[in-house]
Design a protein around this motif. Structure first.
Motif, short mmCIF file in Angstrom:
data_model
loop_
_atom_site.label_atom_id
_atom_site.label_comp_id
_atom_site.label_asym_id
_atom_site.label_seq_id
_atom_site.Cartn_x
_atom_site.Cartn_y
_atom_site.Cartn_z
N SER A 48 37.40 41.05 42.46
CA SER A 48 37.21 41.04 41.01
C SER A 48 35.77 41.39 40.67
CB SER A 48 37.57 39.68 40.42
OG SER A 48 37.35 39.65 39.02
N SER A 49 35.58 42.04 39.54
CA SER A 49 34.24 42.40 39.09
C SER A 49 33.50 41.22 38.48
CB SER A 49 34.31 43.54 38.06
OG SER A 49 35.05 43.12 36.92
N ALA A 50 34.23 40.14 38.21
CA ALA A 50 33.60 38.95 37.61
C ALA A 50 34.48 37.74 37.86
CB ALA A 50 33.42 39.15 36.10
N GLY A 51 33.90 36.56 37.74
CA GLY A 51 34.66 35.34 37.84
C GLY A 51 34.85 34.84 39.25
N THR A 52 35.65 33.78 39.39
CA THR A 52 35.92 33.13 40.67
C THR A 52 37.39 33.25 41.00
OG1 THR A 52 34.14 31.54 40.26
CG2 THR A 52 35.77 30.97 41.95
N LEU A 53 37.70 33.73 42.20
CA LEU A 53 39.08 33.94 42.64
C LEU A 53 39.57 32.78 43.49
CD1 LEU A 53 39.18 37.72 43.63
CD2 LEU A 53 40.70 36.61 41.99
N SER A 54 40.82 32.39 43.23
CA SER A 54 41.52 31.44 44.09
C SER A 54 42.83 32.09 44.48
CB SER A 54 41.78 30.12 43.34
OG SER A 54 42.55 29.23 44.12
N THR A 55 43.07 32.26 45.79
CA THR A 55 44.21 33.05 46.23
C THR A 55 45.03 32.33 47.30
OG1 THR A 55 43.00 34.18 48.00
CG2 THR A 55 42.92 35.17 45.80
N SER A 56 46.29 32.75 47.38
CA SER A 56 47.17 32.41 48.50
C SER A 56 47.91 33.69 48.85
CB SER A 56 48.14 31.30 48.11
OG SER A 56 49.10 31.77 47.17
N SER A 57 48.87 33.62 49.76
CA SER A 57 49.61 34.82 50.14
C SER A 57 50.57 35.27 49.05
CB SER A 57 50.39 34.58 51.43
OG SER A 57 51.33 33.54 51.25
N SER A 58 50.84 34.38 48.06
CA SER A 58 51.85 34.70 47.05
C SER A 58 51.35 34.61 45.61
CB SER A 58 53.05 33.76 47.20
OG SER A 58 52.65 32.41 47.03
N ALA A 59 50.09 34.24 45.40
CA ALA A 59 49.60 34.08 44.03
C ALA A 59 48.09 34.12 44.01
CB ALA A 59 50.10 32.78 43.42
N LEU A 60 47.56 34.34 42.81
CA LEU A 60 46.11 34.27 42.64
C LEU A 60 45.77 33.80 41.24
CD1 LEU A 60 44.69 36.81 40.82
CD2 LEU A 60 45.59 38.10 42.72
N THR A 61 44.59 33.21 41.13
CA THR A 61 44.03 32.79 39.84
C THR A 61 42.59 33.24 39.77
OG1 THR A 61 45.47 30.84 39.76
CG2 THR A 61 43.53 30.84 38.33
N LEU A 62 42.22 33.85 38.66
CA LEU A 62 40.85 34.24 38.40
C LEU A 62 40.34 33.42 37.22
CD1 LEU A 62 38.37 36.16 38.77
CD2 LEU A 62 39.48 37.68 37.11
N THR A 63 39.20 32.76 37.38
CA THR A 63 38.63 31.97 36.29
C THR A 63 37.24 32.48 35.94
OG1 THR A 63 37.77 30.34 37.86
CG2 THR A 63 39.94 29.91 36.89
N LEU A 64 36.96 32.48 34.64
CA LEU A 64 35.64 32.84 34.12
C LEU A 64 35.22 31.77 33.12
CD1 LEU A 64 37.55 35.71 34.09
CD2 LEU A 64 35.26 36.65 33.80
#
Length: 206
Positions: A132-148
Motif C-alpha cells: 500500500s502507498s499509505a497506512g498500515t496493512l494487516s493480512t492473512s491468506s484470505s483477507a486484508l485490512t488497511l487502516t489510516l
C-alpha cells in the motif's frame, strides 16, 4: 452557509448569494409574515450561527426582540471512494494475478480512522502479497485490512494485491469496502467489485 432559495409571504425581496433583505411599506398592528430561506452549508469550520434583524422608521418600545439568532453544529463529512481493477479478464486454478485498488477522499473534510477491508476466500482466492502507498496493512491468506489514521480531502492512495486462484468453481468476484468514523455523504461509492471469469484447466501428461 450561502443562500440558494428565498420565499416571503409579504414585501419585496432583495437577495444575493450571501444576504437577503425584505422590505414592506407598512405592517399593520397584529399582522405577521414569514420568510423562508433554503441554504447550503459552505466548507467553513465551526458552528453555524446566523442572525436576522428587523427595523422600522416607526419608534419601537421594545428593541430586545428585534433580533433572532440560530446556532447549529457543523458536522465534518468526507466522501470516500474506492475502485478495484484486476490485471486479467479470466483466471484458472493455480494462476497468479493482481488487483489494483485505488482509494480517495473527495472531501470536503479530512476523513478520520479510515478502514479498507477485502475478503478473498469467498472468491476462491489466496492472498500472496499486498503493498500500500499509505497506512498500515494487516493480512492473512484470505483477507486484508488497511487502516489510516486520517485521509485528507483530495488525497488518494493505491493498494496492490497479488492473489492466486484456488479450485473453487464459478466466476471470481471480489469486493473491497472503505469506511471512516467521519460522516460520508455519498455511501454508494464506498464499495467496489471486480468480477472475472474462471477458466477450467487440465495438466495433461504423457
Amino acid at each position: 452557509p450561502y443562500t440558494t432559495l428565498f420565499r416571503s409571504s409579504a414585501g419585496t425581496l432583495s437577495t444575493s448569494s450571501t444576504a437577503v433583505t425584505v422590505s414592506l411599506a407598512s405592517l399593520a398592528s397584529g399582522a405577521s409574515g414569514t420568510l423562508t430561506l433554503t441554504v447550503q452549508v459552505s466548507t467553513a469550520s465551526g458552528s453555524i450561527t446566523n442572525a436576522v434583524g428587523i427595523t422600522s422608521t416607526t419608534a419601537d418600545p421594545v428593541t430586545t426582540n428585534n433580533t433572532a439568532t440560530s446556532t447549529i453544529s457543523r458536522v465534518d463529512s468526507a466522501d470516500l471512494q474506492v475502485t478495484k481493477t484486476a490485471s486479467v479478464s479470466a483466471g484458472t486454478v493455480g494462476q497468479t494475478f493482481s488487483y489494483v485498488i485505488t482509494f480517495a477522499n473527495a472531501g470536503p473534510n479530512t476523513a478520520a480512522n479510515v478502514t479498507l477491508t477485502d475478503s478473498l476466500s469467498a472468491a476462491g482466492l489466496s492472498l500472496l502479497s499486498a503493498t500500500s502507498s499509505a497506512g498500515t496493512l494487516s493480512t492473512s491468506s484470505s483477507a486484508l485490512t488497511l487502516t489510516l489514521a486520517s485521509l485528507a480531502s483530495g488525497a488518494s492512495g493505491t493498494l496492490t494485491l497479488t492473489v492466486q486462484v484456488s479450485a473453487i468453481s464459478g466466476s471470481i468476484t471480489n469486493a473491497v469496502g472503505i469506511s471512516s468514523t467521519t460522516s460520508d455523504p455519498v455511501s454508494s461509492n464506498n464499495t467496489a467489485t471486480s468480477t472475472i471469469s474462471r477458466v477450467d484447466s487440465a495438466d495433461l501428461q504423457v
